[in-house]
Design a protein around this motif. Sequence first.
Motif, PDB file in Angstrom:
ATOM      1  N   PHE A 192      61.255 -25.047 -29.647  1.00  0.00           N
ATOM      2  CA  PHE A 192      59.811 -24.879 -29.628  1.00  0.00           C
ATOM      3  C   PHE A 192      59.341 -24.064 -30.830  1.00  0.00           C
ATOM      4  N   ASP A 193      60.129 -23.063 -31.220  1.00  0.00           N
ATOM      5  CA  ASP A 193      59.782 -22.294 -32.415  1.00  0.00           C
ATOM      6  C   ASP A 193      59.679 -23.203 -33.629  1.00  0.00           C
ATOM      7  N   GLU A 194      60.592 -24.146 -33.740  1.00  0.00           N
ATOM      8  CA  GLU A 194      60.608 -25.064 -34.874  1.00  0.00           C
ATOM      9  C   GLU A 194      59.421 -26.023 -34.842  1.00  0.00           C
ATOM     10  N   LEU A 195      58.999 -26.426 -33.636  1.00  0.00           N
ATOM     11  CA  LEU A 195      57.894 -27.375 -33.492  1.00  0.00           C
ATOM     12  C   LEU A 195      56.524 -26.708 -33.530  1.00  0.00           C
ATOM     13  N   TYR A 196      56.494 -25.398 -33.265  1.00  0.00           N
ATOM     14  CA  TYR A 196      55.235 -24.676 -33.156  1.00  0.00           C
ATOM     15  C   TYR A 196      54.557 -24.607 -34.516  1.00  0.00           C
ATOM     16  N   ASP A 197      53.404 -25.186 -34.640  1.00  0.00           N
ATOM     17  CA  ASP A 197      52.714 -25.200 -35.922  1.00  0.00           C
ATOM     18  C   ASP A 197      51.322 -24.588 -35.795  1.00  0.00           C
ATOM     19  N   GLN A 208      46.865 -21.823 -28.363  1.00  0.00           N
ATOM     20  CA  GLN A 208      47.975 -21.106 -27.749  1.00  0.00           C
ATOM     21  C   GLN A 208      48.246 -19.841 -28.551  1.00  0.00           C
ATOM     22  N   SER A 209      47.968 -18.677 -27.961  1.00  0.00           N
ATOM     23  CA  SER A 209      48.162 -17.434 -28.695  1.00  0.00           C
ATOM     24  C   SER A 209      49.634 -17.049 -28.808  1.00  0.00           C
ATOM     25  N   ARG A 210      50.452 -17.515 -27.859  1.00  0.00           N
ATOM     26  CA  ARG A 210      51.880 -17.209 -27.912  1.00  0.00           C
ATOM     27  C   ARG A 210      52.646 -18.245 -27.101  1.00  0.00           C
ATOM     28  N   ILE A 211      53.899 -18.403 -27.468  1.00  0.00           N
ATOM     29  CA  ILE A 211      54.736 -19.368 -26.753  1.00  0.00           C
ATOM     30  C   ILE A 211      55.878 -18.683 -26.010  1.00  0.00           C
ATOM     31  N   TYR A 212      55.893 -17.360 -26.041  1.00  0.00           N
ATOM     32  CA  TYR A 212      56.879 -16.581 -25.302  1.00  0.00           C
ATOM     33  C   TYR A 212      56.166 -15.619 -24.353  1.00  0.00           C
ATOM     34  N   PRO A 213      56.736 -15.379 -23.184  1.00  0.00           N
ATOM     35  CA  PRO A 213      56.203 -14.300 -22.339  1.00  0.00           C
ATOM     36  C   PRO A 213      56.382 -12.961 -23.055  1.00  0.00           C
ATOM     37  N   LYS A 214      55.553 -11.997 -22.749  1.00  0.00           N
ATOM     38  CA  LYS A 214      55.679 -10.669 -23.336  1.00  0.00           C
ATOM     39  C   LYS A 214      56.994 -10.035 -22.906  1.00  0.00           C
ATOM     40  N   ASP A 215      57.660  -9.402 -23.854  1.00  0.00           N
ATOM     41  CA  ASP A 215      58.888  -8.641 -23.581  1.00  0.00           C
ATOM     42  C   ASP A 215      59.876  -9.457 -22.751  1.00  0.00           C
ATOM     43  N   TYR A 216      60.021 -10.733 -23.080  1.00  0.00           N
ATOM     44  CA  TYR A 216      60.802 -11.656 -22.260  1.00  0.00           C
ATOM     45  C   TYR A 216      62.276 -11.290 -22.156  1.00  0.00           C
ATOM     46  N   GLU A 217      62.855 -10.727 -23.210  1.00  0.00           N
ATOM     47  CA  GLU A 217      64.285 -10.415 -23.156  1.00  0.00           C
ATOM     48  C   GLU A 217      64.572  -9.374 -22.077  1.00  0.00           C
ATOM     49  N   ARG A 218      63.742  -8.334 -22.015  1.00  0.00           N
ATOM     50  CA  ARG A 218      63.917  -7.313 -20.987  1.00  0.00           C
ATOM     51  C   ARG A 218      63.551  -7.859 -19.609  1.00  0.00           C
TER      52      ARG A 218
END
Length: 149
Positions: free
Chosen positions: A17-22, A29-39
């Motif tokens: 998705f990072d590669e396709l996100y343009d 879409q302000s972001r494609i990841y949840p906030k602080d997703y790793e934690r």
Amino acid sequence: MELIQITTENLYLYKRFDELYDAAWKRYQSRIYPKDYERALAGHALAWYYIYVDTRLIGSVWLELQEEDSAVLGVFIADSAFRGKGYGRQAVQEAVMRGLPGVCLKKVVLTVRADNPRAQKCYQHAGFVQKSAFINDMGIQMLYMEYLY
């Protein structure tokens, strides 16, 4: 349509998705990841899913714990061939139905751009109701919507 939980073990698929996100997506879409997703993946503060149609990965949907009994919804359909076909609505409905493991949610909230009627319709069909409108820090008219359990 099927939701598959995103974990630390299968997160590598998300790089697609990072590669396709343009820049065109950033309009809505302000972001494609949840906030602080790793934690959050390590705890119960996040329910995050890949959206599959047949065997094709087309997007993602998530619920992030906001307060002890409410969550914020995020969703996007990355593959444009699958937009406008009801998969976003199905994914939102399924994610809201599943909720957050170990959390008794009373509501799910989201913000959506006022100039994105397709997304507004998706959320309304999934049971969300507009509660207010505001202008964000970037001067963009936004709608605040809620889903009550």
